[in-house]
Design an enzyme around this catalytic site. Structure first.
Site, mmCIF file in Angstrom:
data_model
loop_
_atom_site.group_PDB
_atom_site.id
_atom_site.type_symbol
_atom_site.label_atom_id
_atom_site.label_comp_id
_atom_site.label_asym_id
_atom_site.label_seq_id
_atom_site.Cartn_x
_atom_site.Cartn_y
_atom_site.Cartn_z
ATOM 1 N N ARG A 155 -24.378 -44.994 -85.412
ATOM 2 C CA ARG A 155 -25.241 -45.055 -86.610
ATOM 3 C C ARG A 155 -25.908 -43.706 -86.876
ATOM 4 N NH1 ARG A 155 -22.731 -48.990 -86.340
ATOM 5 N NH2 ARG A 155 -23.376 -51.158 -86.641
ATOM 6 N N SER B 62 -28.878 -55.072 -90.264
ATOM 7 C CA SER B 62 -29.622 -54.760 -89.036
ATOM 8 C C SER B 62 -30.795 -53.844 -89.350
ATOM 9 C CB SER B 62 -28.718 -54.040 -88.030
ATOM 10 O OG SER B 62 -27.584 -54.822 -87.791
ATOM 11 N N GLU C 206 -33.134 -48.654 -88.345
ATOM 12 C CA GLU C 206 -31.853 -48.159 -88.861
ATOM 13 C C GLU C 206 -31.969 -47.630 -90.301
ATOM 14 O OE1 GLU C 206 -28.162 -50.444 -87.918
ATOM 15 O OE2 GLU C 206 -27.755 -50.181 -90.040
HETATM 16 C C1 LIG Z 1 -26.229 -57.697 -95.346
HETATM 17 C C2 LIG Z 1 -26.033 -56.283 -94.843
HETATM 18 C C3 LIG Z 1 -25.157 -56.041 -93.812
HETATM 19 C C4 LIG Z 1 -24.953 -54.745 -93.325
HETATM 20 N N1 LIG Z 1 -24.060 -54.563 -92.308
HETATM 21 C C5 LIG Z 1 -23.820 -53.303 -91.840
HETATM 22 C C6 LIG Z 1 -22.877 -53.094 -90.802
HETATM 23 O O1 LIG Z 1 -22.232 -54.015 -90.329
HETATM 24 N N2 LIG Z 1 -22.694 -51.832 -90.346
HETATM 25 C C7 LIG Z 1 -23.375 -50.776 -90.886
HETATM 26 O O2 LIG Z 1 -23.150 -49.657 -90.421
HETATM 27 N N3 LIG Z 1 -24.275 -50.941 -91.869
HETATM 28 C C8 LIG Z 1 -24.517 -52.179 -92.371
HETATM 29 N N4 LIG Z 1 -25.434 -52.371 -93.374
HETATM 30 C C9 LIG Z 1 -26.184 -51.209 -93.883
HETATM 31 C C10 LIG Z 1 -25.567 -50.582 -95.172
HETATM 32 O O3 LIG Z 1 -24.715 -51.475 -95.810
HETATM 33 C C11 LIG Z 1 -24.810 -49.299 -94.873
HETATM 34 O O4 LIG Z 1 -25.629 -48.377 -94.218
HETATM 35 C C12 LIG Z 1 -24.275 -48.650 -96.163
HETATM 36 O O5 LIG Z 1 -23.455 -47.541 -95.837
HETATM 37 C C13 LIG Z 1 -25.377 -48.188 -97.096
HETATM 38 O O6 LIG Z 1 -24.784 -47.844 -98.324
HETATM 39 P P1 LIG Z 1 -25.633 -47.706 -99.645
HETATM 40 O O7 LIG Z 1 -24.746 -47.126 -100.688
HETATM 41 O O8 LIG Z 1 -26.279 -48.996 -99.987
HETATM 42 O O9 LIG Z 1 -26.714 -46.639 -99.182
HETATM 43 P P2 LIG Z 1 -28.220 -46.469 -99.693
HETATM 44 O O10 LIG Z 1 -29.081 -47.549 -99.138
HETATM 45 O O11 LIG Z 1 -28.227 -46.291 -101.166
HETATM 46 O O12 LIG Z 1 -28.596 -45.099 -98.977
HETATM 47 C C14 LIG Z 1 -28.709 -45.041 -97.569
HETATM 48 C C15 LIG Z 1 -28.946 -43.586 -97.170
HETATM 49 O O13 LIG Z 1 -27.805 -42.801 -97.529
HETATM 50 C C16 LIG Z 1 -28.167 -41.771 -98.450
HETATM 51 N N5 LIG Z 1 -27.074 -41.644 -99.417
HETATM 52 C C17 LIG Z 1 -26.513 -42.624 -100.145
HETATM 53 N N6 LIG Z 1 -25.491 -42.132 -100.882
HETATM 54 C C18 LIG Z 1 -25.427 -40.807 -100.611
HETATM 55 C C19 LIG Z 1 -24.586 -39.738 -101.059
HETATM 56 N N7 LIG Z 1 -23.588 -39.924 -101.937
HETATM 57 N N8 LIG Z 1 -24.807 -38.486 -100.563
HETATM 58 C C20 LIG Z 1 -25.817 -38.258 -99.676
HETATM 59 N N9 LIG Z 1 -26.638 -39.221 -99.231
HETATM 60 C C21 LIG Z 1 -26.437 -40.493 -99.686
HETATM 61 C C22 LIG Z 1 -29.458 -42.238 -99.083
HETATM 62 O O14 LIG Z 1 -30.213 -41.135 -99.569
HETATM 63 C C23 LIG Z 1 -30.119 -42.952 -97.908
HETATM 64 O O15 LIG Z 1 -30.717 -42.027 -97.040
HETATM 65 C C24 LIG Z 1 -25.656 -53.660 -93.890
HETATM 66 C C25 LIG Z 1 -26.550 -53.905 -94.963
HETATM 67 C C26 LIG Z 1 -26.738 -55.198 -95.427
HETATM 68 C C27 LIG Z 1 -27.669 -55.442 -96.580
#
Ligand SMILES: Cc1cc2nc3c(=O)[nH]c(=O)nc-3n(C[C@H](O)[C@H](O)[C@H](O)COP(=O)(O)OP(=O)(O)OC[C@H]3O[C@@H](n4cnc5c(N)ncnc54)[C@H](O)[C@@H]3O)c2cc1C
Length: 340
Positions: free
Chosen positions: A165, A239, A335
């Site tokens: 992570r 998580s 996380e």
């Molecule tokens: C129900 C649920 C289950 C999940 N299960 C998992 C799992 O199994 N494994 C796991 O690893 N994660 C999991 N996650 C966490 C999440 O889905 C991941 O971390 C995902 O990659 C976040 O993507 P996002 O586009 O929503 O990011 P955001 O929440 O929009 O951003 C997260 C971070 O990334 C940065 N960011 C986003 N896009 C960019 C970009 N293009 N360039 C630079 N920085 C950027 C943001 O500034 C922020 O710091 C889960 C979340 C939920 C709600």
């Protein structure tokens, strides 16, 4: 020029459904609009929040700056041989839709990462992982725009410094780059990864050699849907804490006191503990404060059914961290990233 929306409520843009207002919000559809948005932030001296699906952030309060919602789309095969395909995917693509696309087209490697919410551009930030596979296992390279210099830079797997992570974008290069595309190296021949026990159990009725990537994806989806609350119905970020990694010596001492301690080997020196088990033992499962709750079926997930402010969620997180510290002497680390 993209549309800059002042005083914009971003409650619908974070899966914890925290009510928060950004000074400005802009959706960017291509790299040119992204550059224009960055130039606006520079001129107006605005702090930035780069946003994908909002599924891994906690908004502590209103955001006093510009939120750039990355909505760039596109997907290209950039190289191919008999065994592999290199797929370049724009940052704004939805992760799970990408997984489905690859399975439909006979490109394998993403099946264990089915149904993870969010965008492709965010996937490298914390090296998303699930059911025994991490992004780094299929990662080839990424392109990212340096926010200060405006230069486009290519990052190899090594330069991303992926960990559990973790990546360089959460550490030394935090908030310095916008990831614009990710290139994945996928297999043309199915080779499924079944190290994760729950996955093996779910597929126990199929002879191992006959298990297809599509079946792995379906099993992962079924397990996830049975364990994790859907953010559309019960706001959450998956998580909330990382599984703590502790030295073996500390683990041996703890196990004498708590023989049921749930753990996974990391290497010769370290052991990973199940944060959900620690939180459950500390008595938090199903409990909460002020409308924010620890999920009944999975203590690693904090839920926000009443759509409370981020500060309440963070208060609950602090109390859980303190309880686990007191009971086990282990420090939980969050996380999701906290803004502002
Ligand atoms: C129900 C649920 C289950 C999940 N299960 C998992 C799992 O199994 N494994 C796991 O690893 N994660 C999991 N996650 C966490 C999440 O889905 C991941 O971390 C995902 O990659 C976040 O993507 P996002 O586009 O929503 O990011 P955001 O929440 O929009 O951003 C997260 C971070 O990334 C940065 N960011 C986003 N896009 C960019 C970009 N293009 N360039 C630079 N920085 C950027 C943001 O500034 C922020 O710091 C889960 C979340 C939920 C709600």
């Amino acid at each position: 020029m993209p549309l800059f929306l002042p005083h914009f409520n971003i409650q619908k843009f974070n899966t914890l459904a925290v009510p928060a207002v950004a000074d400005y919000f802009v959706s960017v559809q291509n790299d040119e609009e992204l550059r224009e948005a960055l130039a606006f932030a520079k001129t107006e001296k605005l702090p930035l929040l780069i946003l994908g699906g909002g599924s891994n952030i906690v908004l502590r309060a209103d955001f006093p700056g510009l939120v750039i919602h990355v909505k760039t789309r596109g997907l290209d095969i950039v190289a191919e041989n008999d065994e592999h395909v290199w797929l370049k995917v724009e940052a704004g693509e939805n992760w799970h839709q990408l997984v489905e696309y690859t399975l439909d087209n006979g490109y394998y490697g993403l099946e264990n990462l089915s149904l993870i919410p969010g965008s492709v551009g965010a996937a490298p930030i914390q090296n998303i992982g699930a059911y025994g596979v991490e992004l780094k296992d299929v990662f080839a390279e990424l392109a990212a725009l340096n926010i200060q210099s405006g230069l486009m830079v290519t990052f190899t797997k090594e330069s991303c410094q992926f960990g559990y992570r973790e990546s360089i974008f959460k550490q030394a290069l935090k908030d310095q780059y916008v990831i614009t595309s990710v290139t994945l190296k996928l297999n043309k021949t199915p080779a499924v990864s079944l190290q994760y026990p729950a996955l093996r159990t779910a597929l126990a009725n199929i002879p191992p050699r006959e298990i297809s990537p599509g079946q792995v994806s379906a099993a992962v989806i079924a397990i996830r849907q049975s364990k994790l609350p859907d953010p559309q119905t019960i706001p959450n970020v998956g998580s909330f804490f990382k599984n703590p990694v502790i030295p073996k010596g500390q683990f041996e001492v703890l196990r004498m006191q708590f023989p049921q301690l749930v753990s996974y080997p990391v290497d010769n020196l370290y052991i990973k503990l199940a944060a959900g088990w620690l939180i459950d033992q500390a008595g938090w499962r199903g409990r909460g404060i002020d409308g924010v709750r620890v999920h009944q079926d999975q203590a690693l997930v904090l839920t926000n059914p009443d759509k409370r402010e981020g500060k309440v969620i963070l208060q609950l997180a602090d109390r859980i961290i303190a309880s686990v510290q007191e009971m086990f002497g282990v420090t939980l680390e969050m996380e999701p990233r906290v803004y502002p």
